[in-house]
Scaffold this active site. Structure first.
Site, mmCIF file in Angstrom:
data_model
loop_
_atom_site.group_PDB
_atom_site.id
_atom_site.type_symbol
_atom_site.label_atom_id
_atom_site.label_comp_id
_atom_site.label_asym_id
_atom_site.label_seq_id
_atom_site.Cartn_x
_atom_site.Cartn_y
_atom_site.Cartn_z
ATOM 1 N N HIS A 1 -15.260 1.311 -2.684
ATOM 2 C CA HIS A 1 -14.222 0.455 -2.090
ATOM 3 C C HIS A 1 -13.325 1.216 -1.122
ATOM 4 C CE1 HIS A 1 -14.680 -2.312 -5.838
ATOM 5 N NE2 HIS A 1 -15.630 -2.513 -4.933
ATOM 6 N N GLN B 1 -15.066 2.678 -8.073
ATOM 7 C CA GLN B 1 -14.415 1.540 -7.400
ATOM 8 C C GLN B 1 -12.986 1.932 -7.017
ATOM 9 O OE1 GLN B 1 -15.366 -2.407 -9.642
ATOM 10 N NE2 GLN B 1 -15.485 -0.779 -11.151
ATOM 11 N N ASN B 2 -12.527 3.061 -7.527
ATOM 12 C CA ASN B 2 -11.138 3.458 -7.321
ATOM 13 C C ASN B 2 -10.925 3.990 -5.913
ATOM 14 O OD1 ASN B 2 -10.797 2.781 -9.957
ATOM 15 N ND2 ASN B 2 -10.819 4.881 -10.722
ATOM 16 N N CYS C 1 -9.237 0.898 18.094
ATOM 17 C CA CYS C 1 -10.283 1.859 18.495
ATOM 18 C C CYS C 1 -11.157 2.308 17.333
ATOM 19 C CB CYS C 1 -9.619 3.084 19.151
ATOM 20 S SG CYS C 1 -8.737 4.130 17.983
ATOM 21 N N TYR D 1 0.826 -1.219 0.000
ATOM 22 C CA TYR D 1 0.000 0.000 0.000
ATOM 23 C C TYR D 1 0.853 1.258 0.000
ATOM 24 C CZ TYR D 1 -4.354 -2.479 0.074
ATOM 25 O OH TYR D 1 -5.400 -3.263 -0.312
ATOM 26 N N ARG E 1 1.894 1.769 -3.494
ATOM 27 C CA ARG E 1 0.802 2.322 -4.298
ATOM 28 C C ARG E 1 0.571 3.785 -3.949
ATOM 29 N NH1 ARG E 1 -4.084 -1.612 -3.659
ATOM 30 N NH2 ARG E 1 -5.180 -0.033 -4.893
HETATM 31 C C1 BV8 Z 1 -18.014 -8.781 -0.712
HETATM 32 C C2 BV8 Z 1 -9.948 -2.006 -2.648
HETATM 33 C C3 BV8 Z 1 -19.279 -10.067 0.803
HETATM 34 C C4 BV8 Z 1 -8.698 -2.707 -2.258
HETATM 35 C C5 BV8 Z 1 -11.100 -3.620 -4.076
HETATM 36 C C6 BV8 Z 1 -20.669 -12.035 -5.868
HETATM 37 C C7 BV8 Z 1 -21.301 -11.216 -4.933
HETATM 38 C C8 BV8 Z 1 -20.580 -10.663 -3.872
HETATM 39 C C9 BV8 Z 1 -19.205 -10.927 -3.749
HETATM 40 C C10 BV8 Z 1 -18.576 -11.742 -4.678
HETATM 41 C C11 BV8 Z 1 -19.294 -12.285 -5.727
HETATM 42 N N1 BV8 Z 1 -18.432 -13.033 -6.476
HETATM 43 C C12 BV8 Z 1 -17.192 -12.959 -5.944
HETATM 44 C C13 BV8 Z 1 -17.258 -12.211 -4.831
HETATM 45 C C14 BV8 Z 1 -16.107 -11.912 -3.972
HETATM 46 C C15 BV8 Z 1 -15.347 -10.672 -4.399
HETATM 47 C C16 BV8 Z 1 -15.165 -10.566 -5.887
HETATM 48 O O1 BV8 Z 1 -15.906 -9.879 -6.572
HETATM 49 N N2 BV8 Z 1 -14.117 -11.233 -6.382
HETATM 50 C C17 BV8 Z 1 -13.797 -11.153 -7.806
HETATM 51 C C18 BV8 Z 1 -12.270 -11.040 -7.977
HETATM 52 C C19 BV8 Z 1 -14.351 -12.405 -8.467
HETATM 53 N N3 BV8 Z 1 -16.020 -9.487 -3.899
HETATM 54 C C20 BV8 Z 1 -15.730 -9.080 -2.652
HETATM 55 O O2 BV8 Z 1 -14.999 -9.711 -1.894
HETATM 56 C C21 BV8 Z 1 -16.384 -7.811 -2.173
HETATM 57 N N4 BV8 Z 1 -16.915 -8.051 -0.877
HETATM 58 O O3 BV8 Z 1 -18.724 -9.118 -1.595
HETATM 59 O O4 BV8 Z 1 -18.229 -9.124 0.597
HETATM 60 C C22 BV8 Z 1 -19.699 -9.890 2.199
HETATM 61 C C23 BV8 Z 1 -20.962 -9.354 2.457
HETATM 62 C C24 BV8 Z 1 -21.370 -9.237 3.768
HETATM 63 C C25 BV8 Z 1 -20.522 -9.624 4.829
HETATM 64 C C26 BV8 Z 1 -19.245 -10.128 4.538
HETATM 65 C C27 BV8 Z 1 -18.820 -10.262 3.227
HETATM 66 C C28 BV8 Z 1 -15.357 -6.686 -1.983
HETATM 67 C C29 BV8 Z 1 -14.748 -6.280 -3.282
HETATM 68 C C30 BV8 Z 1 -13.883 -5.038 -3.064
HETATM 69 C C31 BV8 Z 1 -12.439 -5.434 -3.118
HETATM 70 N N5 BV8 Z 1 -11.605 -4.211 -3.047
HETATM 71 N N6 BV8 Z 1 -10.375 -2.500 -3.972
HETATM 72 C C32 BV8 Z 1 -7.513 -2.177 -3.015
HETATM 73 O O5 BV8 Z 1 -7.684 -1.395 -3.984
HETATM 74 O O6 BV8 Z 1 -6.393 -2.530 -2.621
HETATM 75 S S1 BV8 Z 1 -11.446 -4.231 -5.626
HETATM 76 C C33 BV8 Z 1 -10.356 -3.686 -6.809
HETATM 77 O O7 BV8 Z 1 -10.855 -4.199 -8.065
HETATM 78 C C34 BV8 Z 1 -10.286 -2.184 -7.039
HETATM 79 O O8 BV8 Z 1 -11.190 -1.438 -6.252
HETATM 80 C C35 BV8 Z 1 -10.692 -2.071 -8.506
HETATM 81 O O9 BV8 Z 1 -11.262 -0.879 -8.795
HETATM 82 C C36 BV8 Z 1 -11.656 -3.175 -8.573
HETATM 83 C C37 BV8 Z 1 -12.207 -3.572 -9.897
HETATM 84 O O10 BV8 Z 1 -11.175 -3.558 -10.821
HETATM 85 P P1 BV8 Z 1 -11.308 -2.488 -12.026
HETATM 86 O O11 BV8 Z 1 -11.482 -1.142 -11.437
HETATM 87 O O12 BV8 Z 1 -12.344 -2.953 -12.972
HETATM 88 O O13 BV8 Z 1 -9.870 -2.547 -12.648
HETATM 89 P P2 BV8 Z 1 -9.300 -3.669 -13.638
HETATM 90 O O14 BV8 Z 1 -7.817 -3.548 -13.617
HETATM 91 O O15 BV8 Z 1 -9.939 -4.986 -13.325
HETATM 92 O O16 BV8 Z 1 -9.856 -3.224 -15.079
HETATM 93 C C38 BV8 Z 1 -9.391 -2.008 -15.648
HETATM 94 C C39 BV8 Z 1 -10.202 -1.811 -16.915
HETATM 95 O O17 BV8 Z 1 -9.847 -0.553 -17.485
HETATM 96 C C40 BV8 Z 1 -9.936 -2.876 -17.981
HETATM 97 O O18 BV8 Z 1 -11.175 -3.307 -18.514
HETATM 98 C C41 BV8 Z 1 -9.104 -2.124 -19.037
HETATM 99 O O19 BV8 Z 1 -9.395 -2.576 -20.350
HETATM 100 C C42 BV8 Z 1 -9.617 -0.710 -18.868
HETATM 101 N N7 BV8 Z 1 -8.671 0.343 -19.238
HETATM 102 C C43 BV8 Z 1 -7.319 0.362 -19.063
HETATM 103 N N8 BV8 Z 1 -6.827 1.562 -19.485
HETATM 104 C C44 BV8 Z 1 -7.888 2.286 -19.924
HETATM 105 C C45 BV8 Z 1 -9.061 1.526 -19.778
HETATM 106 N N9 BV8 Z 1 -10.279 1.985 -20.141
HETATM 107 C C46 BV8 Z 1 -10.351 3.228 -20.656
HETATM 108 N N10 BV8 Z 1 -9.263 4.029 -20.830
HETATM 109 C C47 BV8 Z 1 -8.021 3.597 -20.483
HETATM 110 N N11 BV8 Z 1 -6.962 4.400 -20.665
#
Ligand code: BV8
Length: 226
Positions: free
Chosen positions: A102, A84-85, A113, A50, A53
């Site tokens: 997020h 989401q950022n 605390c 972190y 980052r």
């Molecule tokens: C939860 C903070 C439950 C940390 C992040 C179904 C329902 C609920 C949950 C789940 C589910 N299925 C799976 C899950 C579990 C999990 C999940 O989704 N896993 C995935 C990997 C399958 N979800 C969770 O765990 C969530 N919690 O559901 O809890 C619960 C409920 C009650 C009680 C207890 C528990 C929590 C998810 C949050 C995780 N934290 N971030 C940190 O940043 O360190 S997520 C992380 O991924 C970031 O926030 C990021 O923003 C996010 C998504 O990624 P993207 O933003 O989409 O980025 P990515 O790189 O993937 O894509 C970039 C895109 O940009 C690409 O498409 C690319 O082509 C494009 N691009 C690139 N350059 C450009 C561009 N586009 C335009 N212009 C450009 N120049």
């Protein structure tokens, strides 16, 4: 109108995305480090990631894509941004009505605390915090949502309300891989909103949305807003 943004909108500011090129750190995947378990097992490694980052983000400036959304907020009375950022670039660009799904990388939270500390964001004041301790002596963690953790209650519900009432939803720079944030797009369509995707590549959403614009958000958004 609602804009849902992901890491792609910050890519042109020099911040690596999660799942694209350069998105890895020492060959770790976010899903391995951004979890409560990883922090319990090895807080120093997670803090190192972190702090790295934060260093990259502190050197970054918002880009034309961020500023185009500020313009949209200023001209459209009913506009909500859900991001989401965690990089804070929407705030720096001047967006005000932001739903942070997020959390925020610039906030530390005390495990003992619960107090939240806002860390310096700007490049000149940012310094690494080798000792992540709260005044109460408790260990500090990054104040954001890890995998396996629930999203902030009010954040998810206000993003869902905004999407339900939207005529148009812009989905910008997200791979739509992470839930429940990604669920906002099918919810938008079920609620009758038109959905425009802006992404460099095709995603799982591309075939579902009304219009999928291929290219950089920094190029496309200013034209789209104009
Ligand atoms: C939860 C903070 C439950 C940390 C992040 C179904 C329902 C609920 C949950 C789940 C589910 N299925 C799976 C899950 C579990 C999990 C999940 O989704 N896993 C995935 C990997 C399958 N979800 C969770 O765990 C969530 N919690 O559901 O809890 C619960 C409920 C009650 C009680 C207890 C528990 C929590 C998810 C949050 C995780 N934290 N971030 C940190 O940043 O360190 S997520 C992380 O991924 C970031 O926030 C990021 O923003 C996010 C998504 O990624 P993207 O933003 O989409 O980025 P990515 O790189 O993937 O894509 C970039 C895109 O940009 C690409 O498409 C690319 O082509 C494009 N691009 C690139 N350059 C450009 C561009 N586009 C335009 N212009 C450009 N120049």
């Amino acid at each position: 109108m609602v804009a849902l943004t992901g890491a792609g909108i910050s890519a042109e500011s020099g911040i690596p995305t999660f799942r694209g090129a350069g998105g890895l750190w020492r060959s770790f995947r976010p899903e391995e480090l951004a979890t409560p378990g990883a922090f319990r097992r090895n807080p120093d490694l997670v803090w190192e990631w972190y702090e790295w980052r934060r260093g990259v983000i502190a050197a970054a400036q918002p880009n034309a894509g961020h500023f185009a959304l500020v313009e949209l907020e200023r001209t459209k009375h009913a506009f909500t941004m859900a991001t989401q950022n965690v990089d804070g670039l929407h705030d720096l660009a001047g967006s005000r009505r932001i739903v942070k799904l997020h959390g925020d990388i610039w906030i530390d939270r005390c495990l003992a605390c619960g107090r939240e500390l806002v860390r310096e964001h700007a490049k000149d004041t940012y310094q690494h915090h080798s000792e992540h301790r709260c005044g109460c002596g408790g260990l500090l963690r990054p104040g954001l949502v890890w995998f396996g953790e629930p999203l902030p209650e009010n954040a998810l519900s206000s993003a869902e309300d905004a999407v339900r009432g939207a005529d148009l939803v812009l989905v910008i720079g997200t791979s739509a891989a992470v839930y429940p944030a990604a669920g906002l797009v099918p919810l938008a369509r079920q609620s009758g909103a038109r959905v425009i995707e802006v992404n460099l590549e095709e995603t799982t959403l591309s075939a579902e949305v009304d219009v999928s614009l291929r290219g950089k958000s920094g190029d496309i958004l200013p034209k789209l807003i104009a």
